[in-house]
Design an enzyme around this catalytic site. Structure first.
Site, PDB file in Angstrom:
ATOM      1  N   PRO A  89      46.221 -10.512 -18.992  1.00 16.34           N
ATOM      2  CA  PRO A  89      45.215 -10.933 -17.773  1.00 16.34           C
ATOM      3  C   PRO A  89      45.723 -10.377 -16.349  1.00 16.34           C
ATOM      4  CG  PRO A  89      44.887 -12.241 -19.489  1.00 16.34           C
ATOM      5  CD  PRO A  89      46.148 -11.650 -19.377  1.00 16.34           C
ATOM      6  N   ASP A 169      32.967  15.918 -14.648  1.00 15.07           N
ATOM      7  CA  ASP A 169      33.588  14.503 -14.284  1.00 15.07           C
ATOM      8  C   ASP A 169      34.468  14.680 -12.967  1.00 15.07           C
ATOM      9  OD1 ASP A 169      32.784  13.142 -16.218  1.00 15.07           O
ATOM     10  OD2 ASP A 169      34.444  13.162 -17.612  1.00 15.07           O
TER      11      ASP A 169
END
Ligand code: 9D3
Length: 225
Positions: A89, A169
């Site tokens: 995290p 893209d």
């Protein structure tokens, strides 16, 4: 490219890796994904992989020994250089630029954790970088590893089939997608914008560009420079 994944739950990966682009990329040899179970390298009667944190505190910490030995086993299998990444995290936020950077590597070694985190010596001892996929709390690093693999592999030369357009893209770089429609022309009274039926490709391109800018301003103002 070779991607090694060190995890306590290798089975979590089998289904997501076996569909569509990821499946084809492996079948065609573009990428080899090797899953290793960290617990296979644990020792003793209980094959322990986690232990209590020194200094006290809640939860358990991933132990050095099984991770180091799993890692060393994989280095012996192939000495191809690459990057070693801990999913945590507190890592560097994963984004499309980082996916592009990683897609240029020969090898990635991803280490997915469980519990409250890794013994710090895993990061320092393996010279690993840390990556997070965003600011929300998940139960482990497996889903983040799968997200990264998906984003990276589809960027490999030849991974996209004809129907998955890659050029688009980069063309709309940094803008949200324009609205899209397919048949029928009218569905439950809802119509398709006239211009898309006109066949005027220049006006259609301009319309799409304008809609992309409009939506990006409204929905993702953070993306506008
Ligand atoms: C008590 C502090 N927590 C940190 C916010 C501990 C903690 C929670 C969840 C430690 C590990 C995890 C499991 N998450 C991951 O391993 C993880 C993760 C994530 O939760 N969000 C976004 N990216 C990632 S990459 C790995």
């Amino acid at each position: 490219m070779r991607i090694d994944v060190l995890t306590l739950f290798p089975d979590m990966f089998t289904s997501p890796l076996n569909y569509s682009i990821l499946k084809r990329a492996q079948e065609s040899g573009l990428v080899e994904i090797v899953l290793s179970n960290i617990r296979d390298f644990a020792i003793g009667r209980y094959r322990q992989v986690d232990d209590k944190p020194y200094g006290g505190g809640p939860g358990m910490v991933m132990m050095c020994q099984p991770v180091f030995e799993c890692y060393e086993h994989l280095l012996n299998e192939s000495s191809q250089p690459g990057r070693t990444i801990l999913l945590t995290p507190q890592g560097r936020p994963f984004d499309q630029n980082l996916a592009m950077e990683l897609s240029r590597e020969q090898r990635l070694i991803l280490i997915a954790g469980r519990y409250e985190g890794f013994d710090e010596r895993i990061r320092t001892g393996l010279g690993a970088e840390q990556i997070s996929i965003g600011d929300y709390v998940l139960s482990g690093g497996e889903l983040p590893a799968m997200v990264m693999i998906d984003a990276v592999v589809r960027l490999l030369e030849g991974a996209l089939g004809d129907e998955d357009s890659a050029e688009d893209d980069s063309f709309r770089e940094g803008l949200l997608e324009y609205p899209q429609y397919t048949r029928p022309e009218v569905y439950r009274g809802m119509t398709v914008p006239e211009i898309l039926l006109s066949g005027d490709h220049a006006r259609i391109a301009a319309w799409r560009k304008a809609r992309s800018i409009e939506r990006t301003k409204r929905w993702r103002p953070d993306l506008m420079e």
